[in-house]
Design a protein around this motif. Structure first.
Motif, PDB file in Angstrom:
ATOM      1  N   VAL A 251      -5.862  47.561   2.891  1.00  0.00           N
ATOM      2  CA  VAL A 251      -5.829  48.595   3.928  1.00  0.00           C
ATOM      3  C   VAL A 251      -4.796  48.291   5.004  1.00  0.00           C
ATOM      4  CG1 VAL A 251      -7.177  49.686   5.784  1.00  0.00           C
ATOM      5  CG2 VAL A 251      -8.216  49.297   3.549  1.00  0.00           C
ATOM      6  N   VAL A 252      -4.615  46.998   5.333  1.00  0.00           N
ATOM      7  CA  VAL A 252      -3.751  46.632   6.464  1.00  0.00           C
ATOM      8  C   VAL A 252      -2.369  46.125   6.055  1.00  0.00           C
ATOM      9  CG1 VAL A 252      -5.815  46.057   7.804  1.00  0.00           C
ATOM     10  CG2 VAL A 252      -4.565  44.227   6.647  1.00  0.00           C
ATOM     11  N   LYS A 253      -2.126  45.897   4.785  1.00  0.00           N
ATOM     12  CA  LYS A 253      -0.865  45.302   4.334  1.00  0.00           C
ATOM     13  C   LYS A 253       0.336  46.229   4.556  1.00  0.00           C
ATOM     14  CE  LYS A 253      -1.146  47.023  -0.431  1.00  0.00           C
ATOM     15  NZ  LYS A 253      -1.178  46.665  -1.863  1.00  0.00           N
ATOM     16  N   ASN A 254       1.520  45.632   4.483  1.00  0.00           N
ATOM     17  CA  ASN A 254       2.784  46.367   4.467  1.00  0.00           C
ATOM     18  C   ASN A 254       3.073  47.197   5.715  1.00  0.00           C
ATOM     19  OD1 ASN A 254       3.331  45.340   1.915  1.00  0.00           O
ATOM     20  ND2 ASN A 254       2.410  47.091   0.853  1.00  0.00           N
ATOM     21  N   GLY A 255       3.049  46.524   6.867  1.00  0.00           N
ATOM     22  CA  GLY A 255       3.598  47.184   8.047  1.00  0.00           C
ATOM     23  C   GLY A 255       2.653  47.710   9.095  1.00  0.00           C
ATOM     24  N   SER A 256       1.432  47.193   9.176  1.00  0.00           N
ATOM     25  CA  SER A 256       0.522  47.643  10.232  1.00  0.00           C
ATOM     26  C   SER A 256       0.525  46.651  11.396  1.00  0.00           C
ATOM     27  CB  SER A 256      -0.899  47.823   9.692  1.00  0.00           C
ATOM     28  OG  SER A 256      -1.526  46.571   9.450  1.00  0.00           O
ATOM     29  N   CYS A 257      -0.065  47.075  12.504  1.00  0.00           N
ATOM     30  CA  CYS A 257      -0.121  46.262  13.720  1.00  0.00           C
ATOM     31  C   CYS A 257      -1.363  45.374  13.696  1.00  0.00           C
ATOM     32  CB  CYS A 257      -0.154  47.181  14.941  1.00  0.00           C
ATOM     33  SG  CYS A 257      -0.240  46.317  16.524  1.00  0.00           S
ATOM     34  N   PHE A 258      -1.152  44.089  13.947  1.00  0.00           N
ATOM     35  CA  PHE A 258      -2.226  43.092  13.968  1.00  0.00           C
ATOM     36  C   PHE A 258      -2.118  42.345  15.290  1.00  0.00           C
ATOM     37  CE2 PHE A 258      -4.143  38.973  13.042  1.00  0.00           C
ATOM     38  CZ  PHE A 258      -5.258  39.304  12.279  1.00  0.00           C
ATOM     39  N   PHE A 259      -3.207  42.291  16.050  1.00  0.00           N
ATOM     40  CA  PHE A 259      -3.163  41.734  17.408  1.00  0.00           C
ATOM     41  C   PHE A 259      -4.256  40.689  17.615  1.00  0.00           C
ATOM     42  CE2 PHE A 259      -4.395  42.472  22.060  1.00  0.00           C
ATOM     43  CZ  PHE A 259      -3.372  41.696  22.576  1.00  0.00           C
ATOM     44  N   ILE A 260      -3.857  39.520  18.110  1.00  0.00           N
ATOM     45  CA  ILE A 260      -4.807  38.472  18.485  1.00  0.00           C
ATOM     46  C   ILE A 260      -4.847  38.398  20.004  1.00  0.00           C
ATOM     47  CG2 ILE A 260      -5.349  36.014  18.411  1.00  0.00           C
ATOM     48  CD1 ILE A 260      -4.128  35.860  15.665  1.00  0.00           C
TER      49      ILE A 260
ATOM     50  N   ILE B 125      -2.934  52.238  11.355  1.00  0.00           N
ATOM     51  CA  ILE B 125      -3.885  51.114  11.329  1.00  0.00           C
ATOM     52  C   ILE B 125      -3.583  50.116  12.449  1.00  0.00           C
ATOM     53  CG2 ILE B 125      -4.725  49.142  10.015  1.00  0.00           C
ATOM     54  CD1 ILE B 125      -5.757  51.776   8.934  1.00  0.00           C
ATOM     55  N   LEU B 126      -4.619  49.775  13.194  1.00  0.00           N
ATOM     56  CA  LEU B 126      -4.531  48.777  14.265  1.00  0.00           C
ATOM     57  C   LEU B 126      -5.671  47.783  14.079  1.00  0.00           C
ATOM     58  CD1 LEU B 126      -3.697  47.571  17.016  1.00  0.00           C
ATOM     59  CD2 LEU B 126      -5.039  49.386  18.118  1.00  0.00           C
ATOM     60  N   THR B 127      -5.312  46.508  13.905  1.00  0.00           N
ATOM     61  CA  THR B 127      -6.319  45.453  13.745  1.00  0.00           C
ATOM     62  C   THR B 127      -6.327  44.572  14.985  1.00  0.00           C
ATOM     63  OG1 THR B 127      -5.960  45.431  11.341  1.00  0.00           O
ATOM     64  CG2 THR B 127      -7.116  43.541  12.315  1.00  0.00           C
ATOM     65  N   ILE B 128      -7.522  44.323  15.509  1.00  0.00           N
ATOM     66  CA  ILE B 128      -7.670  43.529  16.725  1.00  0.00           C
ATOM     67  C   ILE B 128      -8.602  42.353  16.470  1.00  0.00           C
ATOM     68  CG2 ILE B 128      -8.334  43.542  19.156  1.00  0.00           C
ATOM     69  CD1 ILE B 128      -8.062  46.636  19.047  1.00  0.00           C
ATOM     70  N   CYS B 129      -8.138  41.148  16.793  1.00  0.00           N
ATOM     71  CA  CYS B 129      -8.991  39.964  16.794  1.00  0.00           C
ATOM     72  C   CYS B 129      -9.258  39.629  18.254  1.00  0.00           C
ATOM     73  CB  CYS B 129      -8.291  38.784  16.106  1.00  0.00           C
ATOM     74  SG  CYS B 129      -7.926  39.050  14.370  1.00  0.00           S
TER      75      CYS B 129
END
Length: 242
Positions: free
Chosen positions: A217-226, A87-91
Protein backbone atom coordinates in the motif's frame (compact mmCIF):
# COMPACT_ATOMS: atom_id res chain seq x y z
CA UNK A 1 -19.27 11.36 12.58
CA UNK A 2 -19.17 15.14 12.20
CA UNK A 3 -19.17 16.63 8.70
CA UNK A 4 -16.42 19.05 7.78
CA UNK A 5 -15.61 21.02 4.63
CA UNK A 6 -13.79 18.98 2.03
CA UNK A 7 -10.13 19.54 1.20
CA UNK A 8 -11.27 20.95 -2.16
CA UNK A 9 -13.42 23.52 -0.36
CA UNK A 10 -10.52 24.50 1.87
CA UNK A 11 -8.25 24.91 -1.15
CA UNK A 12 -10.88 27.06 -2.86
CA UNK A 13 -11.17 29.30 0.19
CA UNK A 14 -7.41 29.56 0.34
CA UNK A 15 -7.33 30.53 -3.36
CA UNK A 16 -9.85 33.30 -2.70
CA UNK A 17 -7.66 34.50 0.18
CA UNK A 18 -4.55 34.43 -1.96
CA UNK A 19 -6.32 36.38 -4.73
CA UNK A 20 -7.41 38.97 -2.20
CA UNK A 21 -3.83 39.38 -1.04
CA UNK A 22 -2.71 39.93 -4.63
CA UNK A 23 -5.10 42.83 -4.89
CA UNK A 24 -4.48 44.48 -1.55
CA UNK A 25 -0.83 43.77 -0.68
CA UNK A 26 1.74 46.30 -1.83
CA UNK A 27 5.13 45.30 -3.18
CA UNK A 28 6.41 41.92 -4.32
CA UNK A 29 7.76 40.94 -0.91
CA UNK A 30 4.47 41.73 0.80
CA UNK A 31 2.59 39.68 -1.75
CA UNK A 32 4.97 36.75 -1.36
CA UNK A 33 4.80 36.81 2.42
CA UNK A 34 1.03 37.24 2.39
CA UNK A 35 0.60 34.30 0.05
CA UNK A 36 2.84 32.16 2.23
CA UNK A 37 0.93 33.12 5.39
CA UNK A 38 -2.40 32.39 3.73
CA UNK A 39 -1.14 29.03 2.49
CA UNK A 40 0.10 28.07 5.95
CA UNK A 41 -3.29 28.99 7.45
CA UNK A 42 -4.97 26.83 4.83
CA UNK A 43 -2.67 23.88 5.62
CA UNK A 44 -3.29 24.24 9.36
CA UNK A 45 -7.05 24.52 8.90
CA UNK A 46 -7.17 21.47 6.64
CA UNK A 47 -5.05 19.45 9.08
CA UNK A 48 -7.35 20.38 11.97
CA UNK A 49 -10.45 19.37 10.05
CA UNK A 50 -8.93 16.04 8.99
CA UNK A 51 -7.65 15.27 12.49
CA UNK A 52 -11.10 15.78 13.98
CA UNK A 53 -12.99 14.10 11.16
CA UNK A 54 -10.91 10.92 11.49
CA UNK A 55 -11.14 10.98 15.31
CA UNK A 56 -7.36 10.65 15.50
CA UNK A 57 -7.24 11.86 19.10
CA UNK A 58 -9.15 8.71 20.10
CA UNK A 59 -6.46 6.60 18.45
CA UNK A 60 -3.71 8.27 20.46
CA UNK A 61 -2.10 10.15 17.58
CA UNK A 62 -0.77 13.51 18.76
CA UNK A 63 -2.49 16.50 17.19
CA UNK A 64 0.91 18.15 16.72
CA UNK A 65 2.27 15.00 15.10
CA UNK A 66 -0.52 15.06 12.54
CA UNK A 67 -0.22 18.79 11.91
CA UNK A 68 3.51 18.54 11.25
CA UNK A 69 3.01 15.39 9.18
CA UNK A 70 0.35 17.00 7.01
CA UNK A 71 2.40 20.18 6.59
CA UNK A 72 5.41 18.20 5.35
CA UNK A 73 3.25 15.96 3.19
CA UNK A 74 1.61 18.99 1.56
CA UNK A 75 4.95 20.65 0.82
CA UNK A 76 6.48 17.43 -0.52
CA UNK A 77 3.49 16.91 -2.77
CA UNK A 78 3.69 20.50 -4.00
CA UNK A 79 7.38 20.04 -4.84
CA UNK A 80 6.66 16.86 -6.80
CA UNK A 81 8.59 14.60 -4.43
CA UNK A 82 5.75 12.10 -4.13
CA UNK A 83 4.53 9.65 -6.75
CA UNK A 84 1.90 8.08 -4.52
CA UNK A 85 0.20 11.24 -3.35
CA UNK A 86 -2.79 9.92 -1.40
CA UNK A 87 -0.91 7.91 1.25
CA UNK A 88 0.60 9.42 4.40
CA UNK A 89 2.25 7.21 7.03
CA UNK A 90 3.01 8.60 10.48
CA UNK A 91 5.13 7.01 13.22
CA UNK A 92 4.36 8.93 16.39
CA UNK A 93 7.43 8.33 18.53
CA UNK A 94 6.08 10.56 21.28
CA UNK A 95 4.08 7.44 22.20
CA UNK A 96 5.30 4.32 23.95
CA UNK A 97 6.46 1.43 21.77
CA UNK A 98 3.92 -0.70 23.62
CA UNK A 99 1.05 0.93 21.72
CA UNK A 100 0.13 0.87 18.04
CA UNK A 101 1.77 4.14 17.07
CA UNK A 102 2.13 3.79 13.30
CA UNK A 103 -0.74 5.11 11.18
CA UNK A 104 -1.23 4.58 7.45
CA UNK A 105 -3.69 7.21 6.26
CA UNK A 106 -5.50 7.65 2.96
CA UNK A 107 -5.55 11.44 2.65
CA UNK A 108 -7.97 11.33 -0.24
CA UNK A 109 -10.71 9.39 1.56
CA UNK A 110 -9.68 10.54 5.05
CA UNK A 111 -9.44 7.04 6.46
CA UNK A 112 -6.91 5.30 8.68
CA UNK A 113 -6.12 2.22 6.60
CA UNK A 114 -3.82 0.57 9.15
CA UNK A 115 -2.67 1.18 12.69
CA UNK A 116 0.05 -1.05 14.07
CA UNK A 117 3.14 -1.37 16.26
CA UNK A 118 6.47 0.02 15.09
CA UNK A 119 9.88 -0.40 16.73
CA UNK A 120 12.59 2.21 17.16
CA UNK A 121 16.39 1.95 17.29
CA UNK A 122 18.02 0.20 20.24
CA UNK A 123 20.10 3.27 21.10
CA UNK A 124 17.13 5.60 20.85
CA UNK A 125 15.62 4.32 24.07
CA UNK A 126 13.83 1.36 25.61
CA UNK A 127 10.07 1.80 25.93
CA UNK A 128 10.21 5.36 24.62
CA UNK A 129 12.43 6.73 21.86
CA UNK A 130 14.11 9.91 23.09
CA UNK A 131 17.42 10.09 21.23
CA UNK A 132 17.83 10.23 17.46
CA UNK A 133 20.68 10.29 14.97
CA UNK A 134 21.50 10.43 11.28
CA UNK A 135 24.98 8.97 11.81
CA UNK A 136 26.27 5.68 10.45
CA UNK A 137 26.23 2.78 12.93
CA UNK A 138 24.43 4.85 15.57
CA UNK A 139 21.68 2.22 15.92
CA UNK A 140 19.27 5.09 16.47
CA UNK A 141 16.09 6.09 14.69
CA UNK A 142 16.17 9.16 12.47
CA UNK A 143 13.44 11.79 12.62
CA UNK A 144 11.77 13.39 9.67
CA UNK A 145 10.25 12.83 6.28
CA UNK A 146 11.02 9.98 3.93
CA UNK A 147 9.83 8.88 0.51
CA UNK A 148 9.19 5.16 0.14
CA UNK A 149 11.00 3.49 -2.75
CA UNK A 150 11.38 -0.12 -3.87
CA UNK A 151 10.55 -3.46 -2.34
CA UNK A 152 12.95 -6.36 -1.90
CA UNK A 153 13.13 -9.64 -0.03
CA UNK A 154 16.01 -9.90 2.41
CA UNK A 155 16.99 -11.48 5.72
CA UNK A 156 13.86 -10.03 7.30
CA UNK A 157 11.57 -11.09 4.48
CA UNK A 158 9.55 -8.54 2.52
CA UNK A 159 11.17 -5.14 3.07
CA UNK A 160 10.79 -1.59 1.80
CA UNK A 161 13.55 0.96 1.30
CA UNK A 162 12.87 4.53 2.41
CA UNK A 163 14.79 7.59 1.23
CA UNK A 164 15.32 10.29 3.88
CA UNK A 165 14.69 13.75 2.45
CA UNK A 166 15.15 15.81 5.63
CA UNK A 167 18.72 17.04 5.14
CA UNK A 168 20.88 16.60 8.22
CA UNK A 169 18.29 14.51 10.03
CA UNK A 170 17.67 11.39 7.95
CA UNK A 171 19.39 11.77 4.57
CA UNK A 172 21.78 8.93 5.40
CA UNK A 173 18.90 6.46 5.58
CA UNK A 174 19.76 4.63 2.37
CA UNK A 175 23.44 4.40 3.31
CA UNK A 176 22.46 3.12 6.76
CA UNK A 177 20.13 0.53 5.19
CA UNK A 178 17.17 1.93 7.12
CA UNK A 179 14.13 0.08 5.80
CA UNK A 180 10.62 -0.93 6.78
CA UNK A 181 10.61 -4.65 7.51
CA UNK A 182 8.78 -7.21 9.59
CA UNK A 183 10.16 -8.58 12.84
CA UNK A 184 9.06 -11.31 15.23
CA UNK A 185 10.14 -9.19 18.18
CA UNK A 186 7.55 -6.55 17.31
CA UNK A 187 4.42 -8.26 18.56
CA UNK A 188 1.89 -8.56 21.39
CA UNK A 189 3.55 -11.83 22.37
CA UNK A 190 6.90 -10.15 23.01
CA UNK A 191 5.21 -7.29 24.82
CA UNK A 192 3.32 -9.69 27.07
CA UNK A 193 6.38 -11.85 27.74
CA UNK A 194 8.98 -9.13 28.40
CA UNK A 195 6.87 -6.08 29.16
CA UNK A 196 8.59 -4.07 26.47
CA UNK A 197 8.71 -4.16 22.69
CA UNK A 198 11.85 -5.21 20.81
CA UNK A 199 14.17 -2.64 19.24
CA UNK A 200 16.14 -2.46 15.99
CA UNK A 201 19.41 -1.13 14.56
CA UNK A 202 17.45 1.96 13.49
CA UNK A 203 14.78 0.56 11.20
CA UNK A 204 11.06 1.21 11.76
CA UNK A 205 10.20 -2.50 12.02
CA UNK A 206 6.57 -3.63 12.12
CA UNK A 207 4.88 -6.95 13.02
CA UNK A 208 5.92 -9.62 10.51
CA UNK A 209 2.33 -10.48 9.67
CA UNK A 210 1.62 -6.86 8.66
CA UNK A 211 4.29 -6.54 5.98
CA UNK A 212 2.25 -8.11 3.17
CA UNK A 213 -0.65 -5.80 4.02
CA UNK A 214 1.12 -2.49 4.56
CA UNK A 215 4.16 -2.54 2.26
CA UNK A 216 2.18 -2.96 -1.00
CA UNK A 217 0.00 0.00 0.00
CA UNK A 218 2.81 2.44 0.87
CA UNK A 219 5.58 1.44 -1.57
CA UNK A 220 6.86 3.42 -4.55
CA UNK A 221 6.67 7.07 -3.66
CA UNK A 222 4.49 7.77 -0.62
CA UNK A 223 5.23 10.06 2.33
CA UNK A 224 6.56 8.41 5.50
CA UNK A 225 7.11 10.54 8.62
CA UNK A 226 8.79 9.76 11.95
CA UNK A 227 7.72 12.28 14.60
CA UNK A 228 9.05 13.27 18.00
CA UNK A 229 8.59 16.70 19.65
CA UNK A 230 12.25 17.64 19.22
CA UNK A 231 12.68 21.41 19.23
CA UNK A 232 15.87 21.08 17.22
CA UNK A 233 14.21 19.03 14.51
CA UNK A 234 10.94 20.96 14.33
CA UNK A 235 12.72 24.31 14.10
CA UNK A 236 15.32 23.23 11.56
CA UNK A 237 13.59 20.76 9.26
CA UNK A 238 13.85 22.03 5.70
CA UNK A 239 10.69 20.15 4.79
CA UNK A 240 8.54 21.68 7.53
CA UNK A 241 10.04 25.17 7.42
CA UNK A 242 11.03 25.40 3.76
Amino acid sequence: MKKYPSTTTMLFLALVTLTSFRVHASGKNNIKESKKAAEMRMIAATATIMYEEMDLADSGLSRKAFQYAFTGYYKMKKKGLLRLTHILTICDFSQSSSVERMYVIDVRTRRVLYRTYVAHGINSGEEYATSFSNKMESCKSSLGFYVTTGVYTGANGLSLRINGVDKGFNDNALKRAIVIHGAGYVSKRILKKYGVMGTTFGCPAIPAEMTTQIIPVVKNGSCFFIYYPSTKYLSRSAIING
